[in-house]
Design an enzyme around this catalytic site. Structure first.
Site, mmCIF file in Angstrom:
data_model
loop_
_atom_site.group_PDB
_atom_site.id
_atom_site.type_symbol
_atom_site.label_atom_id
_atom_site.label_comp_id
_atom_site.label_asym_id
_atom_site.label_seq_id
_atom_site.Cartn_x
_atom_site.Cartn_y
_atom_site.Cartn_z
ATOM 1 N N VAL A 111 10.562 2.423 -11.280
ATOM 2 C CA VAL A 111 10.096 3.773 -11.600
ATOM 3 C C VAL A 111 10.784 4.752 -10.652
ATOM 4 C CG1 VAL A 111 8.092 5.296 -11.768
ATOM 5 C CG2 VAL A 111 7.880 2.879 -12.387
ATOM 6 N N GLY B 106 0.799 -1.233 0.000
ATOM 7 C CA GLY B 106 0.000 0.000 0.000
ATOM 8 C C GLY B 106 0.827 1.276 0.000
ATOM 9 N N SER C 173 9.398 4.918 -3.602
ATOM 10 C CA SER C 173 9.188 3.989 -2.494
ATOM 11 C C SER C 173 8.181 4.608 -1.538
ATOM 12 C CB SER C 173 10.512 3.758 -1.754
ATOM 13 O OG SER C 173 10.277 3.176 -0.485
ATOM 14 N N GLY D 35 8.080 -5.559 -8.991
ATOM 15 C CA GLY D 35 8.973 -4.492 -9.427
ATOM 16 C C GLY D 35 10.435 -4.886 -9.258
ATOM 17 N N HIS E 100 2.349 4.620 -5.092
ATOM 18 C CA HIS E 100 3.052 5.647 -5.876
ATOM 19 C C HIS E 100 3.125 5.122 -7.300
ATOM 20 C CE1 HIS E 100 6.324 2.805 -5.519
ATOM 21 N NE2 HIS E 100 6.289 2.908 -4.194
ATOM 22 N N GLU E 101 3.793 5.854 -8.179
ATOM 23 C CA GLU E 101 3.853 5.489 -9.594
ATOM 24 C C GLU E 101 4.445 4.086 -9.815
ATOM 25 O OE1 GLU E 101 2.848 6.236 -12.744
ATOM 26 O OE2 GLU E 101 1.515 7.566 -11.648
ATOM 27 N N GLY E 102 5.349 3.660 -8.946
ATOM 28 C CA GLY E 102 5.913 2.311 -9.066
ATOM 29 C C GLY E 102 4.801 1.267 -8.981
ATOM 30 N N HIS E 103 3.973 1.383 -7.935
ATOM 31 C CA HIS E 103 2.838 0.457 -7.792
ATOM 32 C C HIS E 103 1.893 0.572 -8.992
ATOM 33 C CE1 HIS E 103 3.682 1.246 -3.346
ATOM 34 N NE2 HIS E 103 3.869 -0.050 -3.459
HETATM 35 P P1 AMP Z 1 5.730 -2.609 -1.709
HETATM 36 O O1 AMP Z 1 4.353 -2.072 -1.531
HETATM 37 O O2 AMP Z 1 6.805 -1.617 -1.456
HETATM 38 O O3 AMP Z 1 5.927 -3.939 -1.025
HETATM 39 O O4 AMP Z 1 5.880 -2.919 -3.267
HETATM 40 C C1 AMP Z 1 4.920 -3.660 -3.965
HETATM 41 C C2 AMP Z 1 5.432 -3.960 -5.346
HETATM 42 O O5 AMP Z 1 5.731 -2.737 -6.015
HETATM 43 C C3 AMP Z 1 6.734 -4.767 -5.343
HETATM 44 O O6 AMP Z 1 6.719 -5.704 -6.414
HETATM 45 C C4 AMP Z 1 7.783 -3.722 -5.566
HETATM 46 O O7 AMP Z 1 8.955 -4.205 -6.177
HETATM 47 C C5 AMP Z 1 7.045 -2.779 -6.499
HETATM 48 N N1 AMP Z 1 7.662 -1.448 -6.450
HETATM 49 C C6 AMP Z 1 7.913 -0.686 -5.356
HETATM 50 N N2 AMP Z 1 8.544 0.441 -5.705
HETATM 51 C C7 AMP Z 1 8.702 0.391 -7.052
HETATM 52 C C8 AMP Z 1 9.303 1.262 -8.032
HETATM 53 N N3 AMP Z 1 9.854 2.419 -7.677
HETATM 54 N N4 AMP Z 1 9.294 0.870 -9.320
HETATM 55 C C9 AMP Z 1 8.745 -0.312 -9.696
HETATM 56 N N5 AMP Z 1 8.168 -1.166 -8.826
HETATM 57 C C10 AMP Z 1 8.154 -0.825 -7.529
#
Ligand code: AMP
Length: 279
Positions: free
Chosen positions: A174, A29, A183, A145, A32-35
């Protein structure tokens, strides 16, 4: 929004029986743009996009930031809806970890180095929760990611070793316009720390440059990253590794597909980043 394992499994079964493909994006949760890029990738390939939102307590060690981890379910739900997510799966801790459970999943070797060396039990928490999520949402594909590179390699290996019937799709990291990897934890940085955090992507970018211009000693690359990060007073490097991108084995000579990965504290907040370099 689905909150129970039973309801999620029955929805997933319904979609599979109707011949629809299911794509899962597991997250903790605070989107951000990565998610969102993962959700868009799933939207582009699968008929039904399921996003799980679960801050998984078992992947945090004692003294880590489980309590501080940013949370905002309403904002996340609105963002997910905007990118066309079909189901947001938001289970409670009790729902995911039945009272008295004693079963975990562990991937050996690949979890020895890098983050695994500094976060004992972290990857056991990650692999265990991912197997649970796979069994609950029954996806044809799950999207991860590359920002969490070791996690991606570990999950991919678990899926192969346990013959799990799904495909793992990797999505590129991203970054903010200035290079900082996105992050959820960036929210925890003060303005000064946010500025200082730039040292991480800059050090990795310089390492990539060194490798591209012919440096073959992994130690020279590690040392350059160490020095760059040490020059920033608000940053404390936890590790920098130059490893084989498939096996994560630390290298002496740089060659083939290489991952340069690091973790550092900026103020109290622990951040990770990596670059993949093809030599
Ligand atoms: P998290 O919520 O941080 O556990 O991340 C959930 C998913 O989003 C994981 O597969 C991460 O690798 C991916 N993710 C987090 N940050 C980024 C990012 N900056 N770019 C691409 N994917 C991301």
């Amino acid at each position: 929004m689905i909150k129970t394992v039973r309801a999620m499994q029955s929805a997933a079964k319904g979609h599979r029986e109707a011949g629809r493909t299911v794509g899962l994006v597991p997250t903790m949760g605070y989107f951000h743009e990565g998610h969102l890029s993962l959700m868009r990738a799933a939207r582009g390939r699968d008929d039904v996009v399921v996003v799980s939102l679960f801050v998984n307590p078992t992947q945090f060690g004692p003294g880590e930031d489980y309590d501080r981890y940013p949370r905002d379910e309403d904002r996340d739900a609105a963002l997910a809806e905007q990118v066309g997510v079909d189901v947001l799966f938001v289970p409670s801790v009790e729902e995911m970890y039945p009272e008295g459970d004693v079963t975990t999943v562990e991937v050996a070797k690949l979890t020895d180095g890098m983050c695994g060396a500094f976060r004992p039990g972290h990857f056991r928490g990650v692999t265990t929760v991912c197997v649970k999520l796979f069994n609950i949402t029954m996806p044809h594909r799950a999207y991860f990611g590359l920002k969490d590179y070791q996690q991606y390699v570990v999950i991919r290996r678990m899926v192969r070793d346990l013959h799990l019937d799904l495909e793992i799709v990797a999505c590129p990291t991203v970054r903010e316009p200035d290079g900082l990897a996105m992050s959820s934890r960036n929210e925890l940085l003060s303005a000064e720390e946010r500025e200082a955090a730039l040292v991480l992507s800059r050090a990795l970018c310089a390492a990539e440059e060194m490798i591209r211009s012919g440096e073959t000693s992994a130690d020279v690359v590690r040392e350059a990253v160490r020095e760059a990060v040490q020059a920033e007073p608000l940053a404390r490097l936890q590790y920098v590794e130059v490893a084989d991108a498939e096996t994560l084995a630390p290298l002496e000579r740089v060659g083939g597909r290489v991952v340069v990965a690091l973790a550092a504290h900026v103020g109290p907040t622990r951040l990770i980043d990596n670059y993949i370099v093809e030599v």
